[in-house]
Design a protein around this motif. Structure first.
Motif, short mmCIF file in Angstrom:
data_model
loop_
_atom_site.label_atom_id
_atom_site.label_comp_id
_atom_site.label_asym_id
_atom_site.label_seq_id
_atom_site.Cartn_x
_atom_site.Cartn_y
_atom_site.Cartn_z
N PRO A 1 0.65 -1.22 0.03
CA PRO A 1 -0.09 0.10 -0.10
C PRO A 1 0.90 1.38 -0.06
O PRO A 1 0.38 2.34 -0.47
CB PRO A 1 -0.86 -0.26 1.27
N LEU A 2 1.96 1.26 0.68
CA LEU A 2 2.92 2.33 0.65
C LEU A 2 3.41 2.58 -0.67
O LEU A 2 3.45 3.83 -1.07
CB LEU A 2 4.09 2.26 1.57
N PHE A 3 3.94 1.68 -1.46
CA PHE A 3 4.33 1.81 -3.00
C PHE A 3 3.10 2.45 -3.79
O PHE A 3 3.48 3.30 -4.73
CB PHE A 3 4.70 0.39 -3.39
N LEU A 4 1.89 1.97 -3.47
CA LEU A 4 0.66 2.49 -4.32
C LEU A 4 0.59 4.08 -3.96
O LEU A 4 0.07 4.70 -4.80
CB LEU A 4 -0.57 1.66 -4.25
N GLY A 5 0.79 4.27 -2.82
CA GLY A 5 0.77 5.68 -2.39
C GLY A 5 1.78 6.37 -2.77
O GLY A 5 1.39 7.66 -3.30
N HIS A 6 3.09 6.02 -3.02
CA HIS A 6 4.08 6.68 -3.93
C HIS A 6 3.48 6.96 -5.29
O HIS A 6 3.80 8.24 -5.95
CB HIS A 6 5.17 5.81 -3.93
N THR A 7 2.93 5.77 -6.02
CA THR A 7 2.41 5.96 -7.34
C THR A 7 1.54 7.16 -7.59
O THR A 7 1.41 8.00 -8.32
CB THR A 7 2.02 4.49 -7.88
N VAL A 8 0.61 7.08 -6.71
CA VAL A 8 -0.68 8.11 -6.58
C VAL A 8 -0.03 9.61 -6.46
O VAL A 8 -0.50 10.42 -7.15
CB VAL A 8 -1.69 7.92 -5.39
N TYR A 9 0.98 9.72 -5.34
CA TYR A 9 1.63 10.74 -5.26
C TYR A 9 2.37 11.24 -6.28
O TYR A 9 2.25 12.51 -6.85
CB TYR A 9 2.62 10.83 -4.14
N SER A 10 3.00 10.52 -7.14
CA SER A 10 3.65 10.72 -8.29
C SER A 10 2.91 11.24 -9.43
O SER A 10 3.03 12.19 -10.10
CB SER A 10 4.63 9.36 -8.86
N TYR A 11 1.81 10.46 -9.51
CA TYR A 11 0.67 10.86 -10.63
C TYR A 11 -0.03 12.11 -10.48
O TYR A 11 -0.43 12.88 -11.34
CB TYR A 11 -0.36 9.56 -10.84
N LEU A 12 -0.12 12.63 -9.21
CA LEU A 12 -0.83 13.87 -8.62
C LEU A 12 -0.13 15.05 -9.45
O LEU A 12 -0.77 15.95 -9.57
CB LEU A 12 -0.94 13.97 -7.22
N PHE A 13 1.40 14.81 -9.39
CA PHE A 13 2.03 15.79 -10.06
C PHE A 13 1.75 16.02 -11.57
O PHE A 13 2.00 17.04 -12.19
CB PHE A 13 3.38 15.69 -9.75
#
Length: 157
Positions: A145-157
């Motif tokens: 889930p933390l890696f998925l959070g990284h992915t979401v965070y990256s795509y938000l930019f």
């Protein structure tokens, strides 16, 4: 097991070509770094070179023992790339006044934490690896889930 098949060679060639093209664009941008928006492009291309370069190195090394270092480099490259894209968007839309050392410091927190976590013994919080000879880099990435959070965070930019 991945041998020197056509698909494997095509993957290597594609990554190498991407690395060369990104390096060429970076070189070109460095020649015109005083122009508006070029600094953001430099940041973006440095990120892309780290990202693609880490992929290429991992395919060559094919060792589970290098997985955490390779993932740390990959995460760093991704984060630098998206920060460069954000800065480019701010500059392109006339909002370069928001790009200052405070924003750079704020945006550096998450990548530094992710890289530190990827290199630490607690790396399984962000990803796990499992040996698999059927893929070119020699292991499967099991996301958390933390890696998925990284992915979401990256795509938000």
């Amino acid at each position: 097991m991945w041998e020197l098949t056509t698909a494997f060679l095509a993957l290597q060639a594609t990554l190498f070509a991407g690395l060369c093209v990104s390096g060429g664009f970076l070189y070109y941008c460095l020649q015109y770094r005083q122009k508006r928006g070029v600094t953001s492009l430099i940041v973006m291309f440095v990120g892309i070179i780290i990202w693609v370069g880490s992929e290429l190195i991992q395919i060559q090394l094919r060792a589970l023992s290098y997985a955490s270092f390779g993932m740390a480099l990959r995460i760093l490259g991704i984060e630098i790339t998206v920060i460069g894209i954000l800065f480019l968007g701010l500059e392109y839309t006339g909002r370069e006044r928001y790009i200052n050392w405070q924003l750079v410091a704020l945006l550096s927190v998450v990548p530094l934490l992710e890289v530190a976590l990827a290199l630490s013994p607690a790396r399984e919080l962000i990803f796990r690896v499992q040996a698999n000879d059927a893929v070119p880099w020699g292991y499967d990435l099991i996301v958390t889930p933390l890696f998925l959070g990284h992915t979401v965070y990256s795509y938000l930019f």
